[in-house]
Design a protein around this motif. Structure first.
Motif, PDB file in Angstrom:
ATOM      1  N   LEU A 280     -18.199  14.051 -25.015  1.00 16.90           N
ATOM      2  CA  LEU A 280     -18.258  14.253 -26.467  1.00 16.90           C
ATOM      3  C   LEU A 280     -16.863  14.270 -27.076  1.00 16.90           C
ATOM      4  N   ALA A 281     -15.857  14.429 -26.225  1.00 14.37           N
ATOM      5  CA  ALA A 281     -14.470  14.405 -26.682  1.00 14.37           C
ATOM      6  C   ALA A 281     -13.780  13.115 -26.250  1.00 14.37           C
ATOM      7  N   ASP A 282     -14.568  12.123 -25.872  1.00 15.06           N
ATOM      8  CA  ASP A 282     -13.997  10.836 -25.451  1.00 15.06           C
ATOM      9  C   ASP A 282     -13.233  10.208 -26.611  1.00 15.06           C
ATOM     10  N   ASN A 283     -12.174   9.472 -26.281  1.00 17.19           N
ATOM     11  CA  ASN A 283     -11.368   8.849 -27.339  1.00 17.19           C
ATOM     12  C   ASN A 283     -11.987   7.571 -27.880  1.00 17.19           C
ATOM     13  N   ASP A 284     -13.122   7.160 -27.325  1.00 15.59           N
ATOM     14  CA  ASP A 284     -13.822   5.970 -27.819  1.00 15.59           C
ATOM     15  C   ASP A 284     -15.105   6.401 -28.526  1.00 15.59           C
ATOM     16  N   LEU A 285     -15.276   5.942 -29.762  1.00 20.93           N
ATOM     17  CA  LEU A 285     -16.431   6.369 -30.559  1.00 20.93           C
ATOM     18  C   LEU A 285     -17.760   5.962 -29.935  1.00 20.93           C
TER      19      LEU A 285
ATOM     20  N   LYS B   9     -18.687   8.457 -27.302  1.00 25.02           N
ATOM     21  CA  LYS B   9     -19.091   9.722 -27.917  1.00 25.02           C
ATOM     22  C   LYS B   9     -20.521   9.624 -28.463  1.00 25.02           C
ATOM     23  N   ARG B  10     -20.819   8.538 -29.152  1.00 21.31           N
ATOM     24  CA  ARG B  10     -22.164   8.369 -29.706  1.00 21.31           C
ATOM     25  C   ARG B  10     -23.208   8.303 -28.589  1.00 21.31           C
ATOM     26  N   THR B  11     -22.899   7.521 -27.553  1.00 24.08           N
ATOM     27  CA  THR B  11     -23.825   7.394 -26.429  1.00 24.08           C
ATOM     28  C   THR B  11     -24.070   8.739 -25.778  1.00 24.08           C
ATOM     29  N   CYS B  12     -23.006   9.512 -25.601  1.00 23.26           N
ATOM     30  CA  CYS B  12     -23.131  10.829 -24.984  1.00 23.26           C
ATOM     31  C   CYS B  12     -23.951  11.764 -25.851  1.00 23.26           C
ATOM     32  N   LEU B  13     -23.696  11.769 -27.137  1.00 25.81           N
ATOM     33  CA  LEU B  13     -24.426  12.647 -28.052  1.00 25.81           C
ATOM     34  C   LEU B  13     -25.912  12.303 -28.061  1.00 25.81           C
TER      35      LEU B  13
ATOM     36  N   CYS C  98     -19.361  18.392 -33.095  1.00 25.99           N
ATOM     37  CA  CYS C  98     -19.653  17.051 -33.604  1.00 25.99           C
ATOM     38  C   CYS C  98     -20.130  17.073 -35.060  1.00 25.99           C
ATOM     39  N   LEU C  99     -20.549  18.236 -35.546  1.00 30.53           N
ATOM     40  CA  LEU C  99     -20.969  18.340 -36.941  1.00 30.53           C
ATOM     41  C   LEU C  99     -19.847  18.013 -37.909  1.00 30.53           C
ATOM     42  N   GLU C 100     -18.605  18.197 -37.456  1.00 30.59           N
ATOM     43  CA  GLU C 100     -17.447  17.926 -38.298  1.00 30.59           C
ATOM     44  C   GLU C 100     -16.654  16.714 -37.794  1.00 30.59           C
ATOM     45  N   ASP C 101     -17.313  15.860 -37.039  1.00 31.83           N
ATOM     46  CA  ASP C 101     -16.629  14.674 -36.531  1.00 31.83           C
ATOM     47  C   ASP C 101     -16.250  13.741 -37.676  1.00 31.83           C
TER      48      ASP C 101
END
Length: 211
Positions: A107-112, A115-119, A143-146
């Motif tokens: 969820l803290a990956d530097n690639d969006l 992050k989306r896939t993980c979420l 992630c609410l404030e991503d």
């Protein structure tokens, strides 16, 4: 007969797993020798698929797959591993349940895209009851404030769905608050997250206990 034939293909002495399992693991574990990016991507995907058909193979190579997810410079590979771990959590819950921290880290990956896939993967696993939550929901709350609106919207959808389960947000609120307050988050985003989460605490006695 078809079922028996399929079982032999997967697990028999001349099976795909016995013939190709060691080779695939060798390629994935020796990226210093097998350096081609396309080969590594294909081998990792193959490794993950083979792990989904055998609990023994999965357990033996789970550390390797997690290492690839942590260290691969290829975001597609990292995303594929996240999805694969989600599949394994359904097939072999007892193996993955102890390693969910590695999933939350993406969820803290530097690639969006990762992050989306993980979420999305964690959303499915948690809401379907496939993994136990052990204090990591604060990572989802961040992630609410991503900065990415799609990720923030996905997080809102997750907590909205989670709130329909008996006191789920309330039960995990203290853990989430502790994780959020222990980080380096600015005050205003922190307040917005807490306010959003508290909107799901509807019982007066729960609100008083949290206060």
């Amino acid at each position: 007969m078809a079922h028996i034939r399929e079982h032999e293909l997967l697990f028999g002495p001349q099976s795909l797993l016995s013939n190709y399992g060691p080779l695939v693991a060798e390629i994935c574990s020796r990226s210093d020798i097998y350096k081609d990016k396309s080969l590594q991507a294909a081998a990792t995907l193959c490794l993950a698929k083979l792990m989904c058909v055998s609990s023994e193979y999965c357990e033996a190579h789970l550390p390797l797959l997690i290492t690839i997810m942590e260290r691969s410079p290829n975001p597609t590979v990292r995303s594929n591993v996240v999805i694969a771990l989600g599949d394994m959590a359904v097939c072999f819950n007892h193996l993955i349940d102890e390693n969910t921290d590695f999933l939350y880290r993406r969820l803290a990956d530097n690639d969006l895209s990762v992050k989306r896939t993980c979420l999305m993967t964690l959303t499915f696993l948690i809401l379907a009851g496939q993994v136990k939550v052990k204090g990591q929901l604060g990572e989802m709350a961040k992630c609410l404030e991503d900065e990415d609106k799609r990720i923030a919207d996905l997080a809102r959808m997750f907590f909205t769905e989670l709130s329909t389960k008996d006191n789920a947000v309330y039960n995990h609120f203290v853990d989430m608050f502790s994780l959020l307050s222990a980080g380096q988050m600015d005050e205003e985003p922190f307040k917005r997250i807490v306010k959003f989460l508290l909107s799901f605490v509807e019982k007066d006695k729960h609100a008083r206990q949290l206060a």
